[in-house]
Design an enzyme around this catalytic site. Sequence first.
Site, PDB file in Angstrom:
ATOM      1  N   ARG A  83      24.971-122.238  40.697  1.00 28.34           N
ATOM      2  CA  ARG A  83      25.535-120.900  40.593  1.00 28.34           C
ATOM      3  C   ARG A  83      26.543-121.156  39.718  1.00 28.34           C
ATOM      4  NH1 ARG A  83      27.059-117.952  46.281  1.00 28.34           N
ATOM      5  NH2 ARG A  83      28.407-119.746  46.225  1.00 28.34           N
TER       6      ARG A  83
ATOM      7  N   ARG B 212      49.241-114.467  26.326  1.00 28.48           N
ATOM      8  CA  ARG B 212      48.790-113.583  27.109  1.00 28.48           C
ATOM      9  C   ARG B 212      48.331-112.348  26.106  1.00 28.48           C
ATOM     10  NH1 ARG B 212      49.238-108.620  29.418  1.00 28.48           N
ATOM     11  NH2 ARG B 212      48.264-108.444  31.431  1.00 28.48           N
TER      12      ARG B 212
ATOM     13  N   LYS C 192      30.453-115.086  40.648  1.00 26.38           N
ATOM     14  CA  LYS C 192      31.420-115.463  41.712  1.00 26.38           C
ATOM     15  C   LYS C 192      32.716-115.741  40.899  1.00 26.38           C
ATOM     16  CE  LYS C 192      31.789-118.443  45.672  1.00 26.38           C
ATOM     17  NZ  LYS C 192      32.092-117.654  46.704  1.00 26.38           N
TER      18      LYS C 192
ATOM     19  N   LEU D 255      26.876-111.097  45.844  1.00 22.49           N
ATOM     20  CA  LEU D 255      26.698-112.406  45.422  1.00 22.49           C
ATOM     21  C   LEU D 255      25.605-113.077  46.415  1.00 22.49           C
ATOM     22  CD1 LEU D 255      28.364-114.884  44.182  1.00 22.49           C
ATOM     23  CD2 LEU D 255      29.185-115.484  46.553  1.00 22.49           C
TER      24      LEU D 255
HETATM   25  N1  PMP Z   1      29.231-112.780  49.495  1.00 22.11           N
HETATM   26  C1  PMP Z   1      30.607-113.001  48.957  1.00 22.11           C
HETATM   27  C2  PMP Z   1      31.636-111.842  48.467  1.00 22.11           C
HETATM   28  C3  PMP Z   1      31.546-114.055  49.273  1.00 22.11           C
HETATM   29  O1  PMP Z   1      32.751-114.337  48.683  1.00 22.11           O
HETATM   30  C4  PMP Z   1      30.723-115.381  49.766  1.00 22.11           C
HETATM   31  C5  PMP Z   1      31.488-116.684  50.209  1.00 22.11           C
HETATM   32  N2  PMP Z   1      31.397-117.453  48.969  1.00 22.11           N
HETATM   33  C6  PMP Z   1      29.269-114.988  50.259  1.00 22.11           C
HETATM   34  C7  PMP Z   1      28.668-113.822  50.155  1.00 22.11           C
HETATM   35  C8  PMP Z   1      28.405-116.124  51.005  1.00 22.11           C
HETATM   36  O2  PMP Z   1      28.127-117.070  50.021  1.00 22.11           O
HETATM   37  P1  PMP Z   1      27.997-118.773  50.312  1.00 22.11           P
HETATM   38  O3  PMP Z   1      26.589-118.377  51.236  1.00 22.11           O
HETATM   39  O4  PMP Z   1      27.611-119.101  48.806  1.00 22.11           O
HETATM   40  O5  PMP Z   1      29.322-119.221  50.798  1.00 22.11           O
END
Ligand code: PMP
Length: 295
Positions: free
Chosen positions: A52, A100, A146, A204
Site C-alpha cells: 500500500r 517552498r 494514505k 482508505l
Molecule cells: N481509514 C482511515 C482514514 C485510516 O486512517 C485508517 C488507519 N490507518 C484506516 C481506515 C484503517 O486502515 P488499516 O487497517 O490499514 O490500519
Amino acid sequence: MPRIAYVNGRYLPHDDAVVHVEDRGYQFADGVYEVIGVRHGRLIDEEPHLDRLDRSLGELKLAAPLNRAAIRHVTREMLRRNLLRDGIIYLQVSRGVAPRDQQFPADPTASIVMTARRKKVDAAKMRTGVRVISLPDIRWGRPDIKSVSLLPNVLGKQQAVEAGAYEAWQVDRDGLITEGTSSNAWIVTPDGRLLTHRADRAILNGITRRTLLRIAAELDLEFAEDAFSLDQAKAAREAFLTSSSSFVLPVIQIDGITVGDGNPGPFTRRLQEWYERYIQSIQPVREYAGRVGPD
Ligand code: PMP
C-alpha cells in the site's frame, strides 16, 4: 530504555529526531505514511502495508527513498532497538526538503522517518465496545491515498473525543457512511449480513479490513462490500470498526443510539477471536526468537 527513531539513514534518540522546516511533508503535507501493528513480537501484515505504501507513493509520483528490503531491515532494527513487542511502527515518506514552491522540486530527495510506539491492546474497550458519533465527510476526493494530509480527520477525531466518543464515522452527501477518521466502519444488518464500504476512492482500503474480509470468507459468513447509511447503522444488529492499532473494536452506540442490545454481538466477537488467531499464526520476527513465548 531510550526511545529510538529513524531519520534518513540515522537512528537517533526520539527527542532529537527532527526534519528540516522546509520539508515538504511539513509545509504541504506532501507525503504518505503507514502504520504497522506489532503484537506479541509479530509484525501484522507487513507486506500488504508495504504494497500500500508503494501505491500511495505512486499516486504522489514519489520514488521510494529505500527499497523494500531496506525498509524491512530498518523496521526490524526499530523493533530491536526499542524492544517493541506490542505497539505500532509509524513510517512516513515525504518529498523532502526544498525551497517552498508548490511544484515538485527539480531533483527531490525524499525523506523517510520511522518511529516505534508501545501500545497495549485496550482489553476493556475490546470487551465492552466504544461509542462513535457521525459527521459530514468533508475530506478531499482521494482518501484512498494514505497521505499525511489529515486535517479533516484530526478535526473530526477531536469532535468525537469532546463528545465522549472514540471515533467519528464520516457520512457522504448521499447519507452513506464512508469510514472513521482513522478506521474502517462495519455493521451487521438485522438479517445477519456483514457490510463495509467498498474499496473505492471514498475510503482508505484498510489492511485490517482486507484481512477481516478474508477471514469472513473463510468462515463462510454472509458479507458484502456495500456502503450503508447512517440510519442503517443505527438500526444495525451489530457494529464495529477496524484498524491496525485498534484491531476489531465493537461499536455499541452511534450518535447516542444504542446498537443492538448495547453489548458487542456474537458476530463481532467471533471476528475478534479469529483475528487474534490470525495474529498468533504469523511468525514472530527473528529479532524476537527465544524471547516470544507461545502466547
Ligand atoms: N481509514 C482511515 C482514514 C485510516 O486512517 C485508517 C488507519 N490507518 C484506516 C481506515 C484503517 O486502515 P488499516 O487497517 O490499514 O490500519
